[in-house]
Structure formats: C-alpha cells, structure tokens
Design an enzyme around this catalytic site. Sequence first.
Site, PDB file in Angstrom:
ATOM      1  N   LEU A  43       0.819  -1.209   0.000  1.00  0.00           N
ATOM      2  CA  LEU A  43       0.000   0.000   0.000  1.00  0.00           C
ATOM      3  C   LEU A  43       0.854   1.261   0.000  1.00  0.00           C
ATOM      4  O   LEU A  43       0.599   2.193  -0.766  1.00  0.00           O
ATOM      5  CB  LEU A  43      -0.938  -0.003   1.200  1.00  0.00           C
ATOM      6  N   ALA A  44       1.870   1.325   0.855  1.00  0.00           N
ATOM      7  CA  ALA A  44       2.707   2.524   0.914  1.00  0.00           C
ATOM      8  C   ALA A  44       3.513   2.681  -0.365  1.00  0.00           C
ATOM      9  O   ALA A  44       3.565   3.768  -0.953  1.00  0.00           O
ATOM     10  CB  ALA A  44       3.631   2.464   2.127  1.00  0.00           C
ATOM     11  N   SER A 284      -9.233 -11.812  11.777  1.00  0.00           N
ATOM     12  CA  SER A 284      -9.348 -10.360  11.850  1.00  0.00           C
ATOM     13  C   SER A 284      -9.836  -9.880  13.214  1.00  0.00           C
ATOM     14  O   SER A 284     -10.714 -10.482  13.831  1.00  0.00           O
ATOM     15  CB  SER A 284     -10.329  -9.872  10.772  1.00  0.00           C
ATOM     16  N   ARG A 330      -4.756  -4.190  21.386  1.00  0.00           N
ATOM     17  CA  ARG A 330      -4.199  -5.523  21.154  1.00  0.00           C
ATOM     18  C   ARG A 330      -3.219  -5.964  22.235  1.00  0.00           C
ATOM     19  O   ARG A 330      -3.213  -7.125  22.630  1.00  0.00           O
ATOM     20  CB  ARG A 330      -3.509  -5.541  19.785  1.00  0.00           C
ATOM     21  N   GLU A 425       5.003   0.605   7.414  1.00  0.00           N
ATOM     22  CA  GLU A 425       5.503  -0.149   8.560  1.00  0.00           C
ATOM     23  C   GLU A 425       7.020  -0.129   8.658  1.00  0.00           C
ATOM     24  O   GLU A 425       7.581  -0.395   9.724  1.00  0.00           O
ATOM     25  CB  GLU A 425       5.006  -1.604   8.479  1.00  0.00           C
ATOM     26  N   LEU A 441      -3.194   0.261   7.563  1.00  0.00           N
ATOM     27  CA  LEU A 441      -3.582   0.649   6.209  1.00  0.00           C
ATOM     28  C   LEU A 441      -3.669   2.165   6.105  1.00  0.00           C
ATOM     29  O   LEU A 441      -3.291   2.763   5.090  1.00  0.00           O
ATOM     30  CB  LEU A 441      -4.925   0.016   5.848  1.00  0.00           C
TER      31      LEU A 441
END
Length: 638
Positions: A43-44, A284, A330, A425, A441
């Site tokens: 994505l990046a 997920s 998390r 990341e 994302l």
Amino acid sequence: MQLDPKIPEGPIAEKWDRAKFQLKLVNPANKRKYSVIVVGSGLAGASAAATLAELGYGVDCFCYQDSPRRAHSIAAQGGINASKNYQNDGDSDFRLFYDTIKGGDYRSREANVYRLAQLSGNIIDQCVAQGVPFAREYGGLLANRSFGGAQVSRTFYARGQTGQQLLLGAYSALSRQIGLGNVKMHTRTEMLDLVVTDGRARGIVVRDMLSGEVRSHAADAVILATGGYSNVFYLSTNAKGCNVTAAFRAYKRGAAFANPCYTQIHPTCIPVTGEHQSKLTLMSESLRNDGRIWVPKEAGDRRPPGEIPPEDRDYYLERRYPSFGNLVPRDVASRAAKKVCDEGRGVGETGLGVYLDFQTAMERLGEDAIRDKYGNLFHMYEKITAEDPYEVPMRIFPALHYTMGGLWVDYNLESTVAGLFVLGEANFSDHGANRLGASALMQGLADGYFVAPMTVGDFLARAGKSSLSTDSGDFKAAQTEVNEKIKKLLSIKGERTADSFHRELGKILWEHCGMARNAEGLSKALEQIPRLREEFWGNLKVLPGRNDQVNQTLERAGRVADFLEFAEVMVTDALSREESCGGHFREEHQTEEGEARRDDERFAHVAAWEFAGVGKPPVLHKEQLTFHEVSLTQRSYK
C-alpha cells in the site's frame, strides 16, 4: 548523528498546512528531470510510486514478488480507520489523534499522529474514487464498525478483505502509470544494499531472483516501503517473504533504527498446532465486535465449550475492562490471554488458547447477519481447523503480527540519510509502543498518497539535480560487497539449513523478548544470539548451491543472516528500555494489577540506534518526545 524531527511551528491542527506551504516545489516541467526509486509495492509503495509518477517524476518500483498485487498488504483483513464521524457518535480528527497517542502508550510523536488523523478522511475519498468496494449501509453511506482501543465506530471495511481491495485500488493507479511509461516495474527483484554518496542516498543494489544477476540502479531519491520485521520470530502472521533486509542494510549504511523492541502481539491468531508450522494465520480483529472472549472459570476444566454453562465461564476482558470489554487494544488483550493460560485455564489440546464465541451475537442478530459480516473469515477458519465456528467457538491465541519500530524518520518521512525516505511499517513514526487495529492501512496510504509526494519534492528542489552513474566508486563498492556476501553464503557447505537457524532464533526471541521480557532473559538472549550467528556462518547449507538461477534457499539464507544481526539490536533496545509501555512489557515494571508501568521521566523518548561497525554495539541516540495536546497518564481501559 543529529535527530532533528523538523516539526513545524504553530498549533497542531495547522502544522501540516503550514508545512505544505513552506515546502519547496518542483516546477511541473522540471519533474520529469528527476528520478525516484521506490522499494516495495504494498500500500505505501504502490501509492507512492503511482502518485509520484502522476506528478511527473520518473519512477522505478521494485518488489520481490511476481506482482505488486502479492504484497503482504492484502493480508490486512479488518478495515481502515478514518475520522469521518459517519455514525454521529462523537468522532473527530482530535479523537482519532488522541486514541492513537493513548493506544501507543504515549510513545509517538504528536505532530505525525495528528497529521495522520487529518489525512484519514482524504484516504477514504481517494479509495472510493478508485472504486474500492467498501461496505455500505442500506441508505448508501459507507458502513463503519469498531476496533480495539476506541469507543466510536470509525473503521471502514470491505468484508474481511479490506487490505486486498485497497491494494487493488493502489495497483490500478500504479498500473496506469506503468502503462503510460512513467513507472518502470521491477518484479522478482530484491534490494540487497543502499548506495550512499557524500551522505546522500543515490541508489540501490539488487539481485534478480530469476537469473541471479546483481546490478545497481541510481536515482535522485530513494523510498523504502518494505514492511516490518515480525518474521524475526520465525512464527508470525506475516507472509513468509517478509523480512528486515532492506531496512537493516540501510541501517548499516547510516540510517538510524528506532525502537526495534516495539513489536506487537495480536490477540486473535489461530493457535500453534505443532513444530511443523512455518507461519501463523490471523483472524481479523473485526471479529471482536461481535465475538465474546472467554475461558473456563476453573483451571483444568476440559469440558467441550458447549457443555460449559455461562455461570462457569469467565468473560475476562468484559470483567477486567468493562468500558471497552472485548475491544481493548491488542497489547492489553494479548497479555490478558497469556495470563489466563498461565493460570491453567487455556483451551485446546495445548492449553494455549481462549474461546472467541459468536453464540450471543447469533442469538441477537441472527446467523444470516453474522454470515454477511464475517462469512469469508468463518470459512477460512473452518478450512484451517476443520471446526465450524457457527457451531463451536473459535480458538485464538496471541501471535507476532506487526512492528511499531522501524527506521527513524523526521516529520517529512526522511531518514538520517539524506534523500532516503521511509514509508509505512518500515518506519517508526505513528504508532508508538502499540498500534491500534485498522491503523496500518491508514498510515501506509497517508504516507504514500499524501505525505511523501510533497516531502520528496521538497528534498529534490533543495538538493537540486546532479548526475550520478552506477559506474561510480560507491556503486561498484556496494555491488562488490553484495557479490562477496552471496559467494560466502554459497561457500560454507555446512549441515544446517537457513530455516533451522531461523526457527532456533525465533524460539530464543519468543522466550526472552516476546510477550513478556525481563533483564535476566534479555541478557541470556544476548549471549545466545551471537553463538547462533557464529554457527550459522560456519555450518550453513545452501541448496542447490548456485546463484545463476532461482534459488530460494539462498534468498532465505541472506534474510536469516540479517535477522541474526538485527535480533541483537532489538534485544539491546529492549534491555535498555527499563519500563513497560504498549507491546514492550518488562516484568520488572508493572502495576499491582499487571498493567504496563511507564517511566516518563527517563524514557519519554524515541530510541534511535546507529550502526557502529561489525562486532561493535550500536550507539544510542534519543529524540525526546514532548506532549502539548495530551496529558501523560496511566493508560486505563476500565
């Protein structure tokens, strides 16, 4: 080494607008004179390459996959955060900023995080315009759901395949530029070194993974968007190809590595089943919206879950954290799961698991509604475990998933090497000591679509155009080093495979630098890792032992060699940070209730490590973190 974060002056809500005005621009007619290398096509990387090419720059994009569509970004299932407040439940840019700072346990840079929140809405608009099929409400508005660490619904999603759909959007933009001749795509090509000339990044050395050819590429700026390093633990939710090589070799060329000990354990992974496994599968985090997490109240209760009545169940997250319940961040959820398993209340054959139960949700909403929301995730779980989650609860356990550490970058996403920009990341910038779900994302696309195209242009305008040939001494020297390392790996002729060394390294790190850490264990790891590395260079076996063809064992050997060096930097960082914060949990530093206890007086800083030479300990540099918009308080989700 000087760490200048280059944070703009002024109120936090105005910093990015002020910075954009102050950044120098390249005339549209001059952009075609400049070239940019982008390493990574997730994505990046894909969004940065497409956007820079759309602006007029010449772009070379590199990835080791056979297509940009196979980047690990496709594995991000649950969603992407944005503060559009579609639910009218009190969200705002500031609330997203605050939740992210708090979720990261106050170990991230305020200015970067606020910019991320500001850009989040633009990302959704961009992706909708590309045709990304986000879920929608009956009236046509984009749907939202909740994720951990937030009390609002701000996560946009495309069922359980959000990352894949977003990547297809970025890939379509990239493909258009490839078709127009503005991007040259180099697939099945691995970056093995960064070329630095007079303190400035001027290119890379790569290996063609099909032919074995080692060659160099020069450019006016280099962008690394190569993901994280969770696979240093061997078992993680990352794709097997994910590695630290590009970032680590940039570190050895002068790019500081920041907070390498900040690794994230994800709470909803399918438990390990045996020694045969080479990776783990993530379920997920979106499942925590409707699934309830529990274990038996009594240790040793081995009854099937359907035979355990509600009064004999401990919904421990709902009990310990009533305000957030199953949607705590998390790191909090992962430590809580470890605690109940350590008490002997874990489930499954190994006892390393907890239940994620949808019975209550199906009774409330109906099974069809759950199928609509999570059907593909339930199908995946059943295929892997042979258990039907509509009939019995899922079993989950924490596993390595994401890395908040990465190469140090300033507000412009530029590393300590001039002209080397790091996105997604691969950098450290936005998540502090713990990343909130659905924010990866968001960061990757913000960096690629909106930040780097502005800041790289500023660098090029300031640095100016200067020609440089790959025949220069710096390029030749770097290419020679790469070739010599490949020859050395092939010449050892030992008895152990690279995977066997990698698995042993992973066990050392999981035991001593995993979910919980202490000084004794970290010191032991610093004794074991150099011994393992020494054996690697004396007893490695690479098959079939050639470089002039596809050789995946050679590729793995090079990556494991870097992991064996990087692991020592990571453990050194964990030992030096004598506090607990987010995913970095030092057992010596916890509250009476077992929560992380920070030491803001001594450790409210970014730890940036500088390579000091082979066999020498890295040098620590600190960027002090200042907080003007939020108060440093003990994190509480109760």
